[in-house]
Design an enzyme around this catalytic site. Sequence first.
Site, mmCIF file in Angstrom:
data_model
loop_
_atom_site.group_PDB
_atom_site.id
_atom_site.type_symbol
_atom_site.label_atom_id
_atom_site.label_comp_id
_atom_site.label_asym_id
_atom_site.label_seq_id
_atom_site.Cartn_x
_atom_site.Cartn_y
_atom_site.Cartn_z
ATOM 1 N N ARG A 63 0.869 -1.182 0.000
ATOM 2 C CA ARG A 63 0.000 0.000 0.000
ATOM 3 C C ARG A 63 0.907 1.234 0.000
ATOM 4 O O ARG A 63 1.969 1.233 0.638
ATOM 5 C CB ARG A 63 -0.904 0.034 1.232
ATOM 6 C CG ARG A 63 -2.111 -0.896 1.162
ATOM 7 C CD ARG A 63 -3.172 -0.415 0.159
ATOM 8 N NE ARG A 63 -4.326 -1.293 0.093
ATOM 9 C CZ ARG A 63 -4.459 -2.341 -0.716
ATOM 10 N NH1 ARG A 63 -3.488 -2.654 -1.570
ATOM 11 N NH2 ARG A 63 -5.555 -3.064 -0.710
ATOM 12 N N GLU B 299 -2.482 7.858 -4.450
ATOM 13 C CA GLU B 299 -2.898 7.266 -5.730
ATOM 14 C C GLU B 299 -4.371 7.456 -6.042
ATOM 15 O O GLU B 299 -4.772 7.381 -7.202
ATOM 16 C CB GLU B 299 -2.563 5.765 -5.755
ATOM 17 C CG GLU B 299 -3.431 4.902 -4.836
ATOM 18 C CD GLU B 299 -3.104 3.414 -4.943
ATOM 19 O OE1 GLU B 299 -1.925 3.052 -4.916
ATOM 20 O OE2 GLU B 299 -4.071 2.618 -5.056
ATOM 21 N N HIS C 162 -1.211 0.319 -9.704
ATOM 22 C CA HIS C 162 -1.958 -0.642 -8.880
ATOM 23 C C HIS C 162 -2.535 -1.764 -9.748
ATOM 24 O O HIS C 162 -3.742 -2.018 -9.739
ATOM 25 C CB HIS C 162 -3.069 0.064 -8.092
ATOM 26 C CG HIS C 162 -3.384 -0.638 -6.800
ATOM 27 N ND1 HIS C 162 -3.603 0.031 -5.626
ATOM 28 C CD2 HIS C 162 -3.505 -1.961 -6.491
ATOM 29 C CE1 HIS C 162 -3.861 -0.845 -4.657
ATOM 30 N NE2 HIS C 162 -3.798 -2.052 -5.161
HETATM 31 P P1 NAD Z 1 -1.490 -11.386 4.509
HETATM 32 O O1 NAD Z 1 -2.437 -10.955 5.578
HETATM 33 O O2 NAD Z 1 -1.504 -12.813 4.064
HETATM 34 O O3 NAD Z 1 0.006 -11.059 4.971
HETATM 35 C C1 NAD Z 1 0.378 -9.856 5.586
HETATM 36 C C2 NAD Z 1 1.538 -10.173 6.518
HETATM 37 O O4 NAD Z 1 1.996 -8.929 7.075
HETATM 38 C C3 NAD Z 1 1.127 -11.076 7.689
HETATM 39 O O5 NAD Z 1 2.025 -12.163 7.787
HETATM 40 C C4 NAD Z 1 1.206 -10.155 8.899
HETATM 41 O O6 NAD Z 1 1.602 -10.823 10.090
HETATM 42 C C5 NAD Z 1 2.285 -9.179 8.437
HETATM 43 N N1 NAD Z 1 2.297 -7.934 9.210
HETATM 44 C C6 NAD Z 1 1.250 -7.287 9.787
HETATM 45 N N2 NAD Z 1 1.695 -6.193 10.451
HETATM 46 C C7 NAD Z 1 3.037 -6.165 10.275
HETATM 47 C C8 NAD Z 1 4.058 -5.298 10.722
HETATM 48 N N3 NAD Z 1 3.781 -4.259 11.510
HETATM 49 N N4 NAD Z 1 5.319 -5.553 10.348
HETATM 50 C C9 NAD Z 1 5.615 -6.650 9.582
HETATM 51 N N5 NAD Z 1 4.690 -7.519 9.138
HETATM 52 C C10 NAD Z 1 3.421 -7.281 9.479
HETATM 53 O O7 NAD Z 1 -1.726 -10.394 3.307
HETATM 54 P P2 NAD Z 1 -1.322 -10.601 1.773
HETATM 55 O O8 NAD Z 1 -2.434 -11.261 1.041
HETATM 56 O O9 NAD Z 1 0.032 -11.190 1.703
HETATM 57 O O10 NAD Z 1 -1.293 -9.081 1.274
HETATM 58 C C11 NAD Z 1 -0.362 -8.147 1.799
HETATM 59 C C12 NAD Z 1 -0.762 -6.755 1.397
HETATM 60 O O11 NAD Z 1 -0.580 -6.606 -0.003
HETATM 61 C C13 NAD Z 1 -2.257 -6.422 1.621
HETATM 62 O O12 NAD Z 1 -2.482 -5.950 2.934
HETATM 63 C C14 NAD Z 1 -2.521 -5.357 0.597
HETATM 64 O O13 NAD Z 1 -2.335 -4.095 1.191
HETATM 65 C C15 NAD Z 1 -1.433 -5.588 -0.464
HETATM 66 N N6 NAD Z 1 -1.994 -5.999 -1.751
HETATM 67 C C16 NAD Z 1 -1.688 -5.285 -2.857
HETATM 68 C C17 NAD Z 1 -2.200 -5.665 -4.091
HETATM 69 C C18 NAD Z 1 -1.870 -4.934 -5.367
HETATM 70 O O14 NAD Z 1 -2.548 -5.134 -6.384
HETATM 71 N N7 NAD Z 1 -0.841 -4.111 -5.402
HETATM 72 C C19 NAD Z 1 -3.059 -6.766 -4.177
HETATM 73 C C20 NAD Z 1 -3.343 -7.481 -3.022
HETATM 74 C C21 NAD Z 1 -2.807 -7.094 -1.816
#
Ligand code: NAD
Length: 336
Positions: free
Chosen positions: A236, A265, A297
């Site tokens: 994000r 964005e 994105h």
């Molecule tokens: P997920 O919930 O499977 O994994 C997120 C990980 O981050 C978890 O393991 C969690 O413990 C960890 N986390 C939480 N707080 C933290 C911190 N303070 N420091 C370090 N790690 C921390 O989520 P995901 O499916 O892997 O997605 C991750 C992120 O990717 C989403 O939250 C979303 O914002 C982003 N995303 C972007 C797109 C895109 O098109 N660009 C698409 C999907 C998701």
Amino acid sequence: MKVAVFSTKPYDREFLAQANLAAGDAHQLRFLEPRLGIETAALAHDAAAVCAFVNDVLDRPVLELLGAGGTKLVALRCAGFNNVDLAAARELGIAVARVPAYSPEAVAEHTVALILSLNRNIHRAYARVREGNFALDGLLGFDLKGRTIGIVGTGRIGICVARIMVGFGCRVLGFDIRHDPEFTQIGGCYIDLDELLSASDIVTLHCPLTPQTHHLINAKAIDAMKPGVMIINTGRGALVETRALIKGLKSGRIGHVGLDVYEEESDLFFEDLSEQIIQDDVFARLLTFPNVLITGHQAFFTSDALTAIAGTTIGNISQFERTGQPTHPVSVEMLA
Ligand code: NAD
């Protein structure tokens, strides 16, 4: 159920309509092009469910308007939920659902596409060759084998990135507030954030945006990184303080930046603004660096992911209609 679908693009319409048809035309989908916000919330009037995307605004005033119009469910067609005031939703009795996992591979593969393109200057080579310029100066890359990549957030997407980068022969470091044994099994090594930042040739962000991770990559973090580091953000936008990024790029401390997300964005992405002057000077400055590659994105944007997003979203709505609970609820406790 009547569903008001905000921020609709032609592809949303196509995939959601298909998923709804597969569910026996269970819901009445009202496709709306505008982004959800205080000025557009009234368009959801009468819709028991609102389907929203990443840059729709679901703060307290918007949720109050939705609640007053009869909305009982917000079905996000994305994984992140940083744009929803979850405490306000709970107080107003509005359930919130999301699509927790649709295709982590889609985002991970796009992350790796950014890494490879930046490293081997594919974005510059493409333009050069089309102009008949076959010189190689300025296109020098490095072997990924043996380099260190630091993954912040080893959840679904972070693990996929780890698996791919292990395949390239990289040393894979991870930082997460929760340790997943799978990360270690595939060859990753957990260390603390400071160590990860100072040891990594590439730092890639895959944690959610929360109050704790807002501007995680700021001037101090950049100072702690290896000179010439590559920073990738497909998480994000506000995980990174963009002004600090620009400073690091100007000083040469940062070697490459790949972004699929940007903190401001919502005024830019998902629209064709090619006939307009970009008013965001910070974003415009980012575009001037040859070693910065930005996509709007699109990391999630594969047919597999859109099929899964639409299917899970319709599933969330159907389950809510049947039981009063969506299949994949989001609650304020998930922010802790
Ligand atoms: P997920 O919930 O499977 O994994 C997120 C990980 O981050 C978890 O393991 C969690 O413990 C960890 N986390 C939480 N707080 C933290 C911190 N303070 N420091 C370090 N790690 C921390 O989520 P995901 O499916 O892997 O997605 C991750 C992120 O990717 C989403 O939250 C979303 O914002 C982003 N995303 C972007 C797109 C895109 O098109 N660009 C698409 C999907 C998701």
